[in-house]
Scaffold this motif. Structure first.
Motif, mmCIF file in Angstrom:
data_model
loop_
_atom_site.group_PDB
_atom_site.id
_atom_site.type_symbol
_atom_site.label_atom_id
_atom_site.label_comp_id
_atom_site.label_asym_id
_atom_site.label_seq_id
_atom_site.Cartn_x
_atom_site.Cartn_y
_atom_site.Cartn_z
ATOM 1 N N ASP A 242 0.869 -1.170 0.000
ATOM 2 C CA ASP A 242 0.000 0.000 0.000
ATOM 3 C C ASP A 242 0.910 1.226 0.000
ATOM 4 O OD1 ASP A 242 -1.794 2.049 0.448
ATOM 5 O OD2 ASP A 242 -2.773 1.098 2.144
ATOM 6 N N CYS A 243 0.934 1.953 -1.112
ATOM 7 C CA CYS A 243 1.844 3.096 -1.150
ATOM 8 C C CYS A 243 1.259 4.249 -1.961
ATOM 9 C CB CYS A 243 3.208 2.703 -1.698
ATOM 10 S SG CYS A 243 3.284 2.339 -3.438
ATOM 11 N N ASP A 244 1.782 5.427 -1.666
ATOM 12 C CA ASP A 244 1.449 6.632 -2.410
ATOM 13 C C ASP A 244 2.571 6.887 -3.399
ATOM 14 O OD1 ASP A 244 -0.908 7.128 -0.959
ATOM 15 O OD2 ASP A 244 0.239 8.084 0.639
ATOM 16 N N VAL A 245 2.195 7.314 -4.608
ATOM 17 C CA VAL A 245 3.160 7.562 -5.669
ATOM 18 C C VAL A 245 3.176 9.055 -5.970
ATOM 19 C CG1 VAL A 245 3.814 7.010 -8.043
ATOM 20 C CG2 VAL A 245 2.687 5.278 -6.632
ATOM 21 N N GLY B 213 -1.014 9.181 -7.329
ATOM 22 C CA GLY B 213 -2.079 8.228 -7.038
ATOM 23 C C GLY B 213 -1.634 7.241 -5.980
ATOM 24 N N LYS B 214 -2.530 6.317 -5.668
ATOM 25 C CA LYS B 214 -2.270 5.286 -4.662
ATOM 26 C C LYS B 214 -2.161 3.952 -5.373
ATOM 27 C CE LYS B 214 -3.850 5.069 -0.272
ATOM 28 N NZ LYS B 214 -2.563 4.981 0.290
ATOM 29 N N TYR B 215 -1.132 3.213 -4.987
ATOM 30 C CA TYR B 215 -0.952 1.872 -5.536
ATOM 31 C C TYR B 215 -1.212 0.862 -4.430
ATOM 32 C CZ TYR B 215 1.128 -2.361 -7.264
ATOM 33 O OH TYR B 215 1.325 -3.662 -7.624
ATOM 34 N N LYS C 82 6.085 6.037 -1.128
ATOM 35 C CA LYS C 82 6.058 5.997 0.334
ATOM 36 C C LYS C 82 4.904 5.111 0.752
ATOM 37 C CE LYS C 82 7.796 10.684 0.634
ATOM 38 N NZ LYS C 82 7.497 12.065 0.916
ATOM 39 N N GLY C 83 5.214 4.090 1.560
ATOM 40 C CA GLY C 83 4.128 3.212 1.972
ATOM 41 C C GLY C 83 4.578 2.107 2.899
ATOM 42 N N ILE D 88 4.452 -9.298 9.227
ATOM 43 C CA ILE D 88 4.761 -8.030 9.859
ATOM 44 C C ILE D 88 4.656 -6.927 8.803
ATOM 45 C CG2 ILE D 88 6.260 -9.010 11.637
ATOM 46 C CD1 ILE D 88 8.651 -8.081 9.976
ATOM 47 N N THR D 89 4.453 -5.720 9.279
ATOM 48 C CA THR D 89 4.353 -4.563 8.386
ATOM 49 C C THR D 89 5.688 -3.829 8.404
ATOM 50 O OG1 THR D 89 1.997 -4.368 8.847
ATOM 51 C CG2 THR D 89 3.107 -2.423 7.955
ATOM 52 N N ILE D 90 6.228 -3.574 7.206
ATOM 53 C CA ILE D 90 7.501 -2.871 7.094
ATOM 54 C C ILE D 90 7.278 -1.612 6.252
ATOM 55 C CG2 ILE D 90 9.864 -2.975 6.201
ATOM 56 C CD1 ILE D 90 9.835 -5.947 6.727
ATOM 57 N N PRO D 91 7.594 -0.447 6.798
ATOM 58 C CA PRO D 91 7.471 0.785 6.014
ATOM 59 C C PRO D 91 8.620 0.885 5.004
ATOM 60 C CG PRO D 91 8.287 1.286 8.201
ATOM 61 C CD PRO D 91 8.005 -0.182 8.172
ATOM 62 N N PHE D 92 8.372 1.592 3.901
ATOM 63 C CA PHE D 92 9.423 1.822 2.929
ATOM 64 C C PHE D 92 9.246 3.186 2.290
ATOM 65 C CE2 PHE D 92 6.037 -0.011 0.424
ATOM 66 C CZ PHE D 92 6.058 0.721 -0.743
ATOM 67 N N ALA D 93 10.335 3.690 1.769
ATOM 68 C CA ALA D 93 10.329 4.955 1.039
ATOM 69 C C ALA D 93 11.392 4.860 -0.049
ATOM 70 C CB ALA D 93 10.629 6.122 1.972
ATOM 71 N N TYR D 94 11.077 5.381 -1.197
ATOM 72 C CA TYR D 94 12.017 5.371 -2.312
ATOM 73 C C TYR D 94 11.915 6.705 -3.034
ATOM 74 C CZ TYR D 94 14.028 4.741 -6.860
ATOM 75 O OH TYR D 94 14.763 4.925 -7.985
ATOM 76 N N SER D 95 13.048 7.181 -3.511
ATOM 77 C CA SER D 95 13.082 8.393 -4.313
ATOM 78 C C SER D 95 14.204 8.241 -5.333
ATOM 79 C CB SER D 95 13.344 9.603 -3.415
ATOM 80 O OG SER D 95 13.427 10.769 -4.192
#
Length: 163
Positions: free
Chosen positions: A77-80, A88-90, A135-136, A147-154
């Protein structure tokens, strides 16, 4: 004789407790939290439909599993964002197995709200490089425990919208 038997029984009971505690300690110590996936690339980017209000894009997102064990991917679940504008949301709600230390691709498509894209990014259609941000959270696990793992990419990517 009976006294010796009771002492041995008490010792065995204490040993079971110690053995159980040691076993639990080794199980917990052996369960390493999985590292998050490493983003690698976007492949096969295509615009399925282009409109003034909504567009549909399709792409393969390529990742690498750095863990020394396979995991099951349950959801993403992430925002683009493109050039700092919300695109949008993926959401991926399909389970798949990811092999250890391997690269994998997730085929994806998403609806894009063109009003958000057109805000200050009209020049992006004529540029061949865009800043893409994700970001998601992702849910991964093994053996039914997730488990839930947050991630961020740029990162900057080359796209050609006019092909």
């Amino acid at each position: 004789m009976r006294k010796n038997f009771l002492i041995i029984l008490a010792l065995l009971s204490d040993m079971k407790i110690v053995a159980s505690v040691l076993f639990l300690f080794f199980v917990v110590a052996g369960c390493k939290k999985p590292d998050s996936f490493e983003y690698r690339d976007v492949r096969n980017f295509k615009i399925d439909s282009l409109g003034f209000e909504k567009s549909t894009v399709r792409m393969d997102l390529v990742y690498f599993n750095p863990n020394n064990f396979g995991v099951n991917l349950k959801s993403i679940d992430c925002d683009v964002y493109v050039d700092h504008n919300y695109l949008g949301k993926y959401i991926l709600d399909t389970s798949m197995h990811i092999a250890k230390r391997s690269e994998f691709a997730i085929s994806s498509h998403m609806q894009v709200d063109m009003k958000n894209l057109f805000k200050n990014t009209l020049n992006s259609f004529f540029s061949n490089e865009l800043l893409v941000e994700l970001k998601g959270i992702t849910r991964i696990g093994k053996g039914g425990i997730y488990i839930t793992i947050p991630f961020a990419y740029s990162g900057r990517h080359k796209f050609s919208f006019l092909n």
